[in-house]
Motif scaffolding. Sequence first.
Motif, PDB file in Angstrom:
ATOM      1  N   HIS A 186       9.674 -12.037  -7.180  1.00 38.64           N
ATOM      2  CA  HIS A 186       8.465 -11.443  -6.590  1.00 38.64           C
ATOM      3  C   HIS A 186       8.143 -12.099  -5.246  1.00 38.64           C
ATOM      4  O   HIS A 186       8.361 -13.294  -5.064  1.00 38.64           O
ATOM      5  N   GLU A 229       1.327  -2.255  -6.862  1.00 40.27           N
ATOM      6  CA  GLU A 229       1.528  -2.722  -5.486  1.00 40.27           C
ATOM      7  C   GLU A 229       2.286  -1.674  -4.678  1.00 40.27           C
ATOM      8  O   GLU A 229       2.981  -0.825  -5.233  1.00 40.27           O
ATOM      9  N   THR A 241       8.259  -6.517  -5.442  1.00 37.10           N
ATOM     10  CA  THR A 241       6.915  -6.348  -5.999  1.00 37.10           C
ATOM     11  C   THR A 241       7.048  -5.984  -7.476  1.00 37.10           C
ATOM     12  O   THR A 241       8.168  -5.829  -7.985  1.00 37.10           O
TER      13      THR A 241
END
Length: 342
Positions: free
Chosen positions: A249, A313, A260
């Motif tokens: 990440h 996200e 993400t």
Amino acid sequence: MSGELLGVIWDERFNKISFSHPMIRDISLQRIKKFKEMLDNVPRIIIIKPEEANEDDILEVHTVSYLEKLKEVSNEEFIGFLDGGDTVHYPGMFSDILLVLGSTFTGIKYLKFLEKVYIPLGGFHHSLPDRAMGFCPINDVALGVKTLLKEGKRVAIIDVDAHHGNGLQEILYRDPVLKVNIFGYDGKFFPGTGRLEERGEGKGRCLNFNVGLPLDSGDDSFEYALRMLDLVYEYSPEYLVVIAGVDGHRNDNLKSLNLTTNSYLNLGIRVERLRKRLNAKVLSYGGGGYGPYSSLCMISFLYGLQGVNKRDEKPTQSKNEDIKKTKDVVKTLFFEGFTHCL
Ligand SMILES: [Zn+2]
């Protein structure tokens, strides 16, 4: 929505177990604690309590002298390192190691009745037969795969993590098991292994696939790398062993990739699709993760497995030259396949 239950291996002791460097120990512990708190959001979960493994089980992969060393340091009254300075030992750790390994065996046992199992605290893919490495005191995944192979099962491993699973690759390099490894790679980044040319030997010849993503790669490169799952389909395994390590990440403290939560959701979706098409069983692990989004990434993977399309996200993009490199690697490996490796 897919209807099957997902077994999650859980013991309250997980809240206190970390083999990580003291500087990131708290983050590791927080990650597991937060994961459990968020787990209620995932549908059709069944909690399974693990049984501890027996110490002799370790010997299927590790050496006698290493087993003795683990027991010895566990009896010491102080905290120290098992290796050069990454993996800690602490008083009583041996019992924790047996619980971690037992989680894999418990998972395999329950896969007789369930279609998929997830072990949040597991996926210690750096550990080698005679030593600890990279926060990994034993190789729980290799020990699980050896068990399945002994039962005559056809197995494929999908090892996703910011770091190449060097221990897992080395231990199973000559075994008839498909290994697809997706990780951050520049030739130097820890652990330094994972070259494209490492394709397996003996019964494992042409069965090892290393998809090294350039550091800082985004979700688009990862998505492209997941095309490797078509090769997994072709191999037609009965068991999919998946390490869904979330340290790739973009906000991870051991920053390397720029992924993400979308990537982990997509991984879960793709694994579930593959499972259904193959009518296979899924044994999956939480792998690495050392940042504020780690727990959410784990949950996102489970969302994917359980058919929840929840995106938290905005997806990230790679530099043009980096996605080109990933495409070249995937195309090369596809061209070589199971037969054309040297
Ligand atoms: Zn990692």
